[in-house]
Structure formats: C-alpha cells, structure tokens
Design an enzyme around this catalytic site. Structure first.
Site, mmCIF file in Angstrom:
data_model
loop_
_atom_site.group_PDB
_atom_site.id
_atom_site.type_symbol
_atom_site.label_atom_id
_atom_site.label_comp_id
_atom_site.label_asym_id
_atom_site.label_seq_id
_atom_site.Cartn_x
_atom_site.Cartn_y
_atom_site.Cartn_z
ATOM 1 N N ARG A 70 0.838 -1.193 0.000
ATOM 2 C CA ARG A 70 0.000 0.000 0.000
ATOM 3 C C ARG A 70 0.876 1.249 0.000
ATOM 4 N NH1 ARG A 70 -1.759 0.691 4.367
ATOM 5 N NH2 ARG A 70 -1.215 -1.197 5.502
ATOM 6 N N TYR A 198 -1.400 -3.551 -6.812
ATOM 7 C CA TYR A 198 -1.257 -4.208 -5.505
ATOM 8 C C TYR A 198 -2.608 -4.294 -4.776
ATOM 9 C CZ TYR A 198 -0.400 -5.174 -0.687
ATOM 10 O OH TYR A 198 -0.495 -5.741 0.563
ATOM 11 N N LYS A 207 -9.670 -2.400 1.321
ATOM 12 C CA LYS A 207 -9.346 -1.244 2.165
ATOM 13 C C LYS A 207 -10.145 -0.001 1.760
ATOM 14 C CE LYS A 207 -6.275 -3.653 4.309
ATOM 15 N NZ LYS A 207 -6.545 -4.116 5.670
ATOM 16 N N HIS A 227 -10.707 -2.383 11.308
ATOM 17 C CA HIS A 227 -9.602 -3.232 10.833
ATOM 18 C C HIS A 227 -9.366 -4.329 11.871
ATOM 19 C CE1 HIS A 227 -5.143 -3.280 9.298
ATOM 20 N NE2 HIS A 227 -5.882 -4.144 8.650
ATOM 21 N N ASP A 278 -9.426 -9.779 8.824
ATOM 22 C CA ASP A 278 -8.920 -8.425 8.542
ATOM 23 C C ASP A 278 -9.923 -7.305 8.777
ATOM 24 O OD1 ASP A 278 -6.719 -6.814 7.625
ATOM 25 O OD2 ASP A 278 -7.743 -6.540 5.713
ATOM 26 N N ARG A 368 1.924 -12.265 -0.798
ATOM 27 C CA ARG A 368 0.578 -12.591 -0.297
ATOM 28 C C ARG A 368 0.021 -13.850 -0.919
ATOM 29 N NH1 ARG A 368 -1.952 -8.626 3.309
ATOM 30 N NH2 ARG A 368 -0.354 -7.017 3.518
HETATM 31 C C1 OXD Z 1 -3.209 -4.655 5.115
HETATM 32 C C2 OXD Z 1 -3.861 -5.826 4.506
HETATM 33 O O1 OXD Z 1 -2.274 -4.096 4.513
HETATM 34 O O2 OXD Z 1 -4.744 -6.395 5.149
HETATM 35 O O3 OXD Z 1 -3.624 -4.262 6.209
HETATM 36 O O4 OXD Z 1 -3.547 -6.200 3.353
HETATM 37 MN MN MN Z 2 -5.288 -5.344 6.920
#
Ligand code: OXD
Ligand code: MN
Length: 583
Positions: A70, A198, A207, A227, A278, A368
């Site tokens: 990110r 990404y 997000k 989160h 998440d 990931r």
């Molecule tokens: C983060 C994700 O960056 O969950 O928080 O991918």
């Molecule tokens: Mn996250």
C-alpha cells in the site's frame, strides 16, 4: 430497467468514454469466466501455473517490483472540508481530486478490456452488507475480487433491489509510481485508484470500500467499520464467544484468527473458529450487544512466516485454488517463502530471478496469498449468518518491543476508546516506507479511517448509551522483547491462554490487579501451565513500569493534542486522569 441499473449503466458508459477500452466485459463471477481469465493471464505471462499435484488450481503472479505494498503517501480522502478528512489523512478538494484522477484515466484503457465487477461486501442476504461495483482493466484484480468478495450476478441483483452502491474505478495505468494515486470521495461513495495493481490499492472492495468509505458511511448510519479479525472461542462446555481484535497490518491477525489451541486446551475440548482475519463491520443489535460480520469472503494474507507451526489452518487453506503474489518458487514449481520451513529450497525469487539470498529474499516480505475463506478448516458457518455474531470482547494490540505488558483490561468503554486511540506499533512491510518505526496507529485504522480521527473517536464514544451491552475492551502485546532482543511470549497457539483470561473477566470468574493503566491479570489466574517463562519474562509481561508509563502518557497527551479542539473532551479527561494517577 431499475433506476439503480440505469445509474450503473450510465456510469459504465461515462467511464468507457473517458478511458476508451477496446472491450467491455460485465463479470458474472462464473467458473467459466474465471477459467477464461486465468487462461488469458497465463498466455500473456502475468500468471504462472504452480505444481498441479501439490497445489491444484493455484497460480503465481509477479507484480512490478515497485508495486508491492500500500502507498499511504499517495492515498487521499477528498472531502469538501479539509478538516473533515483530519490530520490523519492526506486531503484534496473533491474537484481537484477528480480533475487529477480523470486526467490520468483519460484514454488509459486503449487496447484493454474494461471489466465491470458487481460485488457484495458481507453475506449476500445480510442487512449489514453493502454493495459496490469496481471497474478495472486488470484481469488479476477480477480474479482476486472473485475470491475476496461475493462477486457477480447475486451482487448485481442486490444492487438492483437496493439502489445504492459504491463506485470504484481502477486502472493499473502504466504501473508508474510517479503516476499513482488512490483517492476516496466518501460523500459520493466513490473511489478512484490509478497506477497500482497491488491488493490494498487495487482490490477496491477491501481497504478502499470496506474501511475508508465504509467507516465514513458507518459514522452517519450508527455502526463501525474496523480493521479487526473476528474469531469464535468454543469452551469445553460447548459455549462460543466471539472476539474482535484490531492489530496493524502484518502483526498476526490472520494467525490469531486461525489459532490452533495448545495441546492441553485441545484435550479439554477448546476450539477456535474463524469468522474473518482483517475487517469487521459491527452494529448494535436489539439486545444492546454489538453484532459483527466479516465483509470479506477470502483471505489476502501475508505469506512469509506462514508455516505448519505458525498457522496450520492457513497452510491447509492454501494447498489449492490459491493465487500467490510475489513468492519464490522451487525447482518443481511449488510456492516458497521465508519461514515456510518445509525443508524445500527455492530456485527462483519473487522477481523471477535465480534465487540468491545475498541479493534478495525468495519472497517479498509483503508477498501474499489470496484464497477463499471456505477453504479454511477453521472457517465458521456463522460467518455466513446474515445477523452476524455477538461480540464479547474487543482487543487492541500493537507491536511493542518494550513497556507494554502482555495483556490488560480497560476499566470501561471510555478507557477502552482511549487505549484504542493511543495504540502504538512498529511499522511493517505492508506499506511502503521504513519498517520498525514506532508510530501511533489508533484502532489499527491510521491508514484506513475515511474521516477525521477526532470525529471517529467521538463516534466510538457514542456507542456508550443506556441499554447498550458493550463488549469489554482489552489491550495485548504479543511482541514484548527481553534484554537479549528475543520475544518473551511464545505467541501463536499460546495466545489462547490470554483469550481465556479475557473471557473469565467477561463472565466475572477471574480477579485482576487494578493499576492506573488498567487491570492486569493475577498470574495465578492466567493459565501458564507447561510454559517455562523466565523471571525477566514474568516481570516484563505482567508488571507495570511506572516511569515508562508516565513517559508514554505524556507522549499520548501530545499525540491527542494534534487533533486540537475537535478531540472529544472525554478522551482528554481520561488521559489526564490516568497521567495523574501515574504521577
Ligand atoms: C493490510 C492488509 O495491509 O490487510 O492491512 O492487506
Ligand atoms: Mn489489513
């Protein structure tokens, strides 16, 4: 045609006029559609098939080396008033944001296909769920959104019924870091993201929608978009309690959500079930408790460190039907990352070069896996329950090598909100920038809150109303280190010992030692059987460093002052009360 579908069609047409794709494809989420996209990406070299025997139906994607995390410095919240975005966000006036983004999008899809992805965040029939549509020119994004959301025809039907949806426009552009922005227009329920493929920048349901836009929407509608992981703990009596826990990115949410109880607990009949790893959306139910859903349908987890020891459930999940991004590969084409510890060795690194540990790790630290939650052995059927699950405890935690004890309980909701608001953590590879720097990350939402944190804290405080049966709030730190620089707490499955203590506090069966920072466990009441903790570990994990906390509270006071008069007075008072008790 319903007016919402008309709105959607008009938006797609307007985007097509701006971006000028060769083709438009409306995604239905079917297997055939997915198979065709996978075949296309294999043909153009953006997806590689992994070993079909060991990892059926699994693929590797290598991103551009400059596009691996990110980008918080390029992420904006565009509200009419700068103050509404707050000091916690980069801000741009909406008209300027649109102008800047539309200039980037102008003609950017020439030669490409424009994909329209209708999706639902949350169970398709849940009143807590919300829909969106992402337009993208990336088939990789389509394939990931199919795993991470309820995507396709049922979502489109809900949009038609409901009328509103979040509009997300995404293009990978030229993947040029100098032409990359992620902008949010919360008042317009709109996202524009350009120049990155990404996950956190490009899978707009995650997000951008489920946290930044949703947090803004939740504030006006009386709920919370957080989160947080959500897990269920079933005790030997067969009762299940649900816990929601906020930790910054890459601090072990996935591992905690899928925890395997230590041996003694397993024998006694304890079980952990996973609702989400998440994101958590919660709202008060009729009985005054908070009910939570996981808006996601899959896991976009950090690969490095995932092993049969650290997270057997995650490892089992990713044996098939998984997209890996930026991991290494072995000679027989299996995915590999640092910490997998399976006795194999990589031959190719995440950039597709021969693996040389002196040059770079095999897997990028933020590599990931994307996999459906349904593949996870601990996934709970309750994750599909439209009503959500009642939350018994909320946990905040950061990565703190010093000062912060293993666990403490807050005295009441206001204290809990202060503890969340003053959370600190060392930065990780999930975002670009330096790793290991301590920063304040309130409720683990620093990169994700779509409005002024001062208003967000006030919104949290507002849940404390007559009739509310709010969860107890705790703080944990799994990352405390000893003088030798090693972790003092074993973590992983043994974290259940701490969760069990929390549940004892919830049902009133454990005492606690009251201190100015909150209630610490009595070591006689937190099950440490079978652990060999040194004297230093016991002192640091369960003790209070008064001088250290005085300094911490001074720093928290300075941090809160950054929000000026907009900060709720109740938080100031709570901070001052505790600082005075520590003095
Ligand atoms: C983060 C994700 O960056 O969950 O928080 O991918
Ligand atoms: Mn996250």
């Amino acid at each position: 045609m319903s007016s919402s579908l008309e709105t959607l069609n008009q938006w797609v047409e307007a985007v097509a006029r701006l971006t000028r794709p060769d083709r438009i494809h409306w995604c239905d989420g079917s297997d055939a559609e997915n198979a065709a996209l996978i075949a296309q990406m294999q043909a153009d070299g953006t997806l590689f098939k992994l070993n079909e025997q060991t990892h059926p139906n699994s693929y590797l994607h290598r991103s551009h080396p400059d596009d691996v995390a990110r980008v918080e410095h390029l992420t904006f919240v565009c509200t009419p008033e700068r103050e509404d975005a707050g000091p916690n966000n980069h801000w741009m006036a909406p008209a300027d944001g649109h102008a800047q983004m539309d200039a980037l999008f102008d003609g950017c899809m020439a030669g490409r296909t424009l994909y329209v992805i209708p999706y639902c965040m949350g169970p398709i029939d849940s009143p807590l769920s919300r829909c969106g549509v992402e337009i993208t020119d990336s088939p990789y994004v389509v394939a990931n959104m199919r795993i991470m959301t309820r995507m396709g025809a049922p979502a489109l039907a809900r949009i038609e019924r409901e009328g509103t949806f979040v509009k997300g426009l995404h293009s990978i552009g030229e993947l040029d870091p100098n032409r990359r922005y992620i902008m949010h227009f919360p008042e317009e329920l709109t996202i524009k993201s350009f120049g990155s493929g990404y996950g956190g920048n490009a899978l707009l349901g995650k997000k951008c929608h489920a946290l930044r836009i949703a947090s803004h929407q939740a504030r006006s509608e009386g709920w919370l978009a957080e989160h947080m992981l959500i897990l269920g703990i079933e005790n030997p009596k067969g009762e299940t309690h649900y816990i929601a826990a906020a930790f910054p990115s890459a601090c072990g949410k996935t591992n905690l959500a899928m925890l395997i109880p230590p041996e003694g607990y397993l024998q006694d009949g304890w079980k952990i079930t996973t609702i989400g790893d998440d994101i958590c959306w919660m709202r008060p139910g009729k009985d005054g408790r908070l009910y939570a859903i996981n808006p996601e349908a899959g896991f976009f987890g950090v690969a490095p460190g995932t092993s049969a020891k650290s997270n057997p459930n995650a490892l089992a999940s990713i044996q098939a039907d998984t997209i890996f991004t930026n991991v290494g590969v072995t000679a027989d084409n299996q995915p590999w990352w640092e910490g997998l510890d399976n006795g194999q060795t990589p031959v190719t690194d995440w950039q597709g070069q021969p693996y040389d540990p002196a040059v770079r790790p095999a897997a990028h630290p933020n590599s990931r896996f994307t996999v459906s939650a349904k593949r996870c052995p601990s996934y709970s059927p309750m994750a599909e329950d439209p009503q959500g699950v009642p939350i018994s405890a909320i946990v905040f935690g950061g990565r703190r090598a010093s000062l912060v004890p293993l666990v403490f309980e807050t005295r009441d909701w206001t204290h809990g909100v202060l503890v969340g608001a003053s959370m600190g953590s060392e930065t990780t590879a999930a975002a670009t920038g330096a790793v290991g720097v301590m920063r304040r990350d309130p409720m683990a939402m620093k990169p994700f809150c779509g409005y002024n944190f001062a208003d967000y804290f006030a919104h949290w405080l507002s849940f404390d109303q007559p009739g509310a049966k709010l969860p107890k709030v705790f703080h944990v730190n799994w990352f405390r280190k000893g003088d030798d620089g090693k972790f003092l707490w074993p973590g992983f499955g043994d974290n259940l010992r701490v969760l069990e203590w929390m549940l004892k506090r919830v049902d009133g069966s454990a005492g606690a030692q009251e201190t100015p920072i909150g209630n610490l466990p009595l070591t006689s009441e937190l099950n440490l059987d079978g652990l060999s903790l040194s004297e230093e570990a016991r002192n640091k994990l369960f003790g209070l460093d008064r001088a250290g906390w005085q300094a911490e509270f001074a720093s928290i006071g300075e941090y809160l002052d950054e929000y000026g008069p907009r900060l709720p007075q109740a938080l100031h008072e709570e901070q001052q009360r505790i600082a005075a008790r520590l003095a």
